[in-house]
Design a protein around this motif. Structure first.
Motif, mmCIF file in Angstrom:
data_model
loop_
_atom_site.group_PDB
_atom_site.id
_atom_site.type_symbol
_atom_site.label_atom_id
_atom_site.label_comp_id
_atom_site.label_asym_id
_atom_site.label_seq_id
_atom_site.Cartn_x
_atom_site.Cartn_y
_atom_site.Cartn_z
ATOM 1 N N UNK A 1 10.114 11.445 -5.123
ATOM 2 C CA UNK A 1 9.380 10.657 -6.117
ATOM 3 C C UNK A 1 10.300 9.843 -7.015
ATOM 4 N N UNK A 2 11.572 10.244 -7.110
ATOM 5 C CA UNK A 2 12.489 9.502 -7.989
ATOM 6 C C UNK A 2 12.629 8.044 -7.563
ATOM 7 N N UNK A 3 12.470 7.782 -6.281
ATOM 8 C CA UNK A 3 12.616 6.391 -5.838
ATOM 9 C C UNK A 3 11.503 5.506 -6.399
ATOM 10 N N UNK B 1 -4.805 6.129 -9.861
ATOM 11 C CA UNK B 1 -3.432 5.930 -9.383
ATOM 12 C C UNK B 1 -2.488 5.693 -10.555
ATOM 13 N N UNK B 2 -2.949 4.935 -11.538
ATOM 14 C CA UNK B 2 -2.111 4.703 -12.722
ATOM 15 C C UNK B 2 -1.872 6.017 -13.470
ATOM 16 N N UNK B 3 -2.892 6.843 -13.577
ATOM 17 C CA UNK B 3 -2.734 8.124 -14.263
ATOM 18 C C UNK B 3 -1.735 9.018 -13.535
ATOM 19 N N UNK B 4 -1.800 9.063 -12.211
ATOM 20 C CA UNK B 4 -0.874 9.894 -11.438
ATOM 21 C C UNK B 4 0.562 9.414 -11.611
ATOM 22 N N UNK B 5 0.772 8.113 -11.561
ATOM 23 C CA UNK B 5 2.122 7.592 -11.772
ATOM 24 C C UNK B 5 2.599 7.885 -13.194
ATOM 25 N N UNK B 6 1.679 7.855 -14.137
ATOM 26 C CA UNK B 6 2.031 8.179 -15.518
ATOM 27 C C UNK B 6 2.572 9.587 -15.661
ATOM 28 N N UNK B 7 2.090 10.517 -14.835
ATOM 29 C CA UNK B 7 2.595 11.894 -14.875
ATOM 30 C C UNK B 7 4.065 11.967 -14.473
ATOM 31 N N UNK C 1 0.804 -1.227 0.000
ATOM 32 C CA UNK C 1 0.000 0.000 0.000
ATOM 33 C C UNK C 1 0.835 1.274 0.000
ATOM 34 N N UNK C 2 1.069 1.879 1.170
ATOM 35 C CA UNK C 2 1.709 3.200 1.222
ATOM 36 C C UNK C 2 3.199 3.142 1.520
ATOM 37 N N UNK C 3 3.797 1.979 1.540
ATOM 38 C CA UNK C 3 5.173 1.866 2.000
ATOM 39 C C UNK C 3 6.166 2.176 0.877
ATOM 40 N N UNK C 4 6.830 3.324 0.966
ATOM 41 C CA UNK C 4 7.809 3.745 -0.034
ATOM 42 C C UNK C 4 9.019 4.317 0.693
ATOM 43 N N UNK C 5 9.856 3.425 1.201
ATOM 44 C CA UNK C 5 11.062 3.824 1.926
ATOM 45 C C UNK C 5 12.196 3.978 0.916
ATOM 46 N N UNK C 6 12.629 5.216 0.724
ATOM 47 C CA UNK C 6 13.526 5.527 -0.396
ATOM 48 C C UNK C 6 14.842 4.765 -0.338
ATOM 49 N N UNK C 7 15.503 4.739 0.810
ATOM 50 C CA UNK C 7 16.815 4.096 0.870
ATOM 51 C C UNK C 7 16.721 2.577 0.692
ATOM 52 N N UNK D 1 -2.777 6.140 -4.943
ATOM 53 C CA UNK D 1 -2.146 7.464 -4.970
ATOM 54 C C UNK D 1 -3.198 8.547 -5.107
ATOM 55 N N UNK D 2 -2.883 9.716 -4.518
ATOM 56 C CA UNK D 2 -3.761 10.881 -4.584
ATOM 57 C C UNK D 2 -2.920 12.115 -4.909
ATOM 58 N N UNK D 3 -3.563 13.135 -5.480
ATOM 59 C CA UNK D 3 -2.843 14.333 -5.914
ATOM 60 C C UNK D 3 -2.119 15.036 -4.771
ATOM 61 N N UNK D 4 -2.655 14.924 -3.556
ATOM 62 C CA UNK D 4 -2.059 15.681 -2.455
ATOM 63 C C UNK D 4 -0.873 14.976 -1.804
ATOM 64 N N UNK D 5 -0.490 13.821 -2.314
ATOM 65 C CA UNK D 5 0.682 13.147 -1.766
ATOM 66 C C UNK D 5 1.953 13.877 -2.194
ATOM 67 N N UNK D 6 2.997 13.703 -1.396
ATOM 68 C CA UNK D 6 4.234 14.450 -1.594
ATOM 69 C C UNK D 6 4.851 14.209 -2.971
ATOM 70 N N UNK D 7 4.659 13.019 -3.520
ATOM 71 C CA UNK D 7 5.291 12.687 -4.814
ATOM 72 C C UNK D 7 4.857 13.631 -5.931
ATOM 73 N N UNK D 8 3.658 14.192 -5.827
ATOM 74 C CA UNK D 8 3.085 14.965 -6.918
ATOM 75 C C UNK D 8 3.136 16.474 -6.660
ATOM 76 N N UNK D 9 3.895 16.870 -5.664
ATOM 77 C CA UNK D 9 4.098 18.287 -5.373
ATOM 78 C C UNK D 9 5.513 18.695 -5.805
ATOM 79 N N UNK D 10 5.711 19.939 -6.178
ATOM 80 C CA UNK D 10 7.034 20.353 -6.675
ATOM 81 C C UNK D 10 8.170 20.033 -5.711
#
Length: 408
Positions: A165-167, A181-187, A125-131, A150-159
């Motif tokens: 988000x690179x991870x 969620x697929x559309x957001x990741x596509x961005x 689900x929400x687990x995205x530990x970069x290192x 995924x939702x627009x207000x998550x940190x990955x989609x903010x400047x």
């Protein structure tokens, strides 16, 4: 900046552990992880599943059990971040090793992966530990994100979050809950995405099929209509109990989220009709009670089968608990308004299987309507059950794509 934030979090957790029980369990568990991993003397291929807490574990569990059944020779490592997950499932026999996941520092990530030697990693689900993700990627170990949303207000989609988000580009494949969620990741230029839905639906179907009869609850219910209120908190009970007190033709099973003597005693003070705790119930005494209080854990998912109507708590505070767990039995489900982050609850509301209530008057009118109008009761229950059946299959889809020898 990310690693600095992790180090500051570690410092705060260490300080909090001096006076906070949960933080103390967390820090002690992190230290024990290294001892646990060093003690593993097993050369079998290791498959690593990571869940933040108990809810995410239930989403990953269908995959763990499919792996165990198909490849009993594999070694399964299960990690949690939160004590509320680890302390409940530390003895889960579906995994060979269960431990905490240490804080996501570069050194911890390298050390953990060197000791664990995973063949593949499943983050739920929400687990995205970069290192951790970056280290797995550098070592050529597949990383799968399961039931992610995924939702627009998550940190990955903010400047300011693009560095973090690179991870996500180092995740081998995403198995997401919905098309958005697929559309957001596509961005972000991420194309290795499949919409499979939520594995939680498969889990509740598995639970329903494996559920054993509970003779005491069955004896309690008899031929009466029963309201099963699961994972209730004080604000939920302030709606449920007055209604129950005033409706003698209704029986109540109350399973509070917090099972403590203080909370149980508070519930009993509010009740004006005969009640009984499950732990002391007998065949004779349970038939004479109007309210059965579940003062232990692990039974709720089976108890919902005895409901005419289910109520899932948390919607007037922390957020609703497991709605599919009740809906799978084909019964209408009532919930409070704090449900916006739960896709399955919103979908169930839209299809008529779940009814959102906003206060005492709304609760009273909705429950009375369901109990007095059998056609409405049946229609709502049927909608709930069909929604669960129609959305099952995510676990099989993920398993087929990621099982040993497959390519997602």
């Amino acid at each position: 900046m990310y690693s600095l934030a992790i180090y500051l979090y570690m410092l705060a957790a260490n300080i909090a552990s001096l006076f906070n029980k949960k933080a103390k369990l967390l820090m002690r568990g992190h230290r024990n992880t290294w001892r646990i991993l060093r003690s593993v003397n097993d050369e079998r291929e290791c498959y690593w599943f990571h869940a933040a807490s108990l809810g995410e574990f239930e989403q990953g569990r269908p995959l763990i059990e499919r792996l165990r059944k198909a490849h009993p020779e594999a070694r399964i490592l299960l990690t949690f971040f939160s004590p509320s997950g680890y302390e409940v499932r530390k003895n889960y026999d579906g995994a060979d090793t269960v431990c905490y996941l240490p804080f996501d520092t570069p050194a911890n990530a390298r050390k953990f992966i060197r000791l664990a030697r995973p063949k593949a990693a499943y983050f739920i689900k929400y687990e995205f530990w970069r290192n951790y993700i970056n280290t797995l990627h550098r070592r050529g170990i597949p990383v799968y994100s399961v039931s992610s949303i995924f939702r627009e207000n998550q940190i990955f989609f903010r400047p300011y979050g693009r560095g973090y988000a690179r991870c996500l580009r180092h995740v081998t494949h995403f198995f997401v809950q919905n098309e958005h969620s697929r559309e957001l990741l596509g961005r972000l230029g991420i194309k290795a995405v499949t919409v499979t839905g939520d594995t939680r639906f498969d889990r509740v179907l598995d639970i329903r099929e494996a559920a054993k009869p509970l003779p005491l609850v069955e004896r309690f219910a008899g031929l009466w209509p029963v309201l099963v209120a699961g994972s209730s908190w004080g604000p939920d009970e302030d709606l449920i109990i007055p209604y129950f007190n005033a409706r003698p033709g209704l029986k109540l099973v109350l399973a509070p989220h917090v099972v403590s003597e203080e909370h149980l005693a508070e519930i009993e003070r509010k009740l004006e009709r005969p009640s009984l705790r499950y732990s002391v119930a007998t065949t004779k005494s349970v038939a004479e009670a109007d309210c059965l209080i579940i003062d232990c854990y692990g039974l709720l998912s089976s108890i919902y089968r005895y409901a005419a109507v289910a109520y899932v708590g948390g919607g007037f505070g922390v957020g609703i608990h497991n709605v599919p767990e009740a809906a799978v039995y084909g019964v209408p489900v009532m919930i409070g308004p704090n449900n916006q982050k739960f896709r399955e609850a919103r979908d169930l509301i839209d299809c008529g299987g779940c009814l959102e209530i906003h206060g005492e008057e709304d609760f009273n009118q909705t429950l009375t309507h369901l109990l007095d109008d059998k056609q409405a009761l049946y229609a709502a229950g049927r909608a709930a059950g069909q929604y669960i059946s129609n959305n099952a299959g995510a676990a099989d889809a993920v398993w087929q794509a990621t099982k040993p020898g497959a390519t997602a």
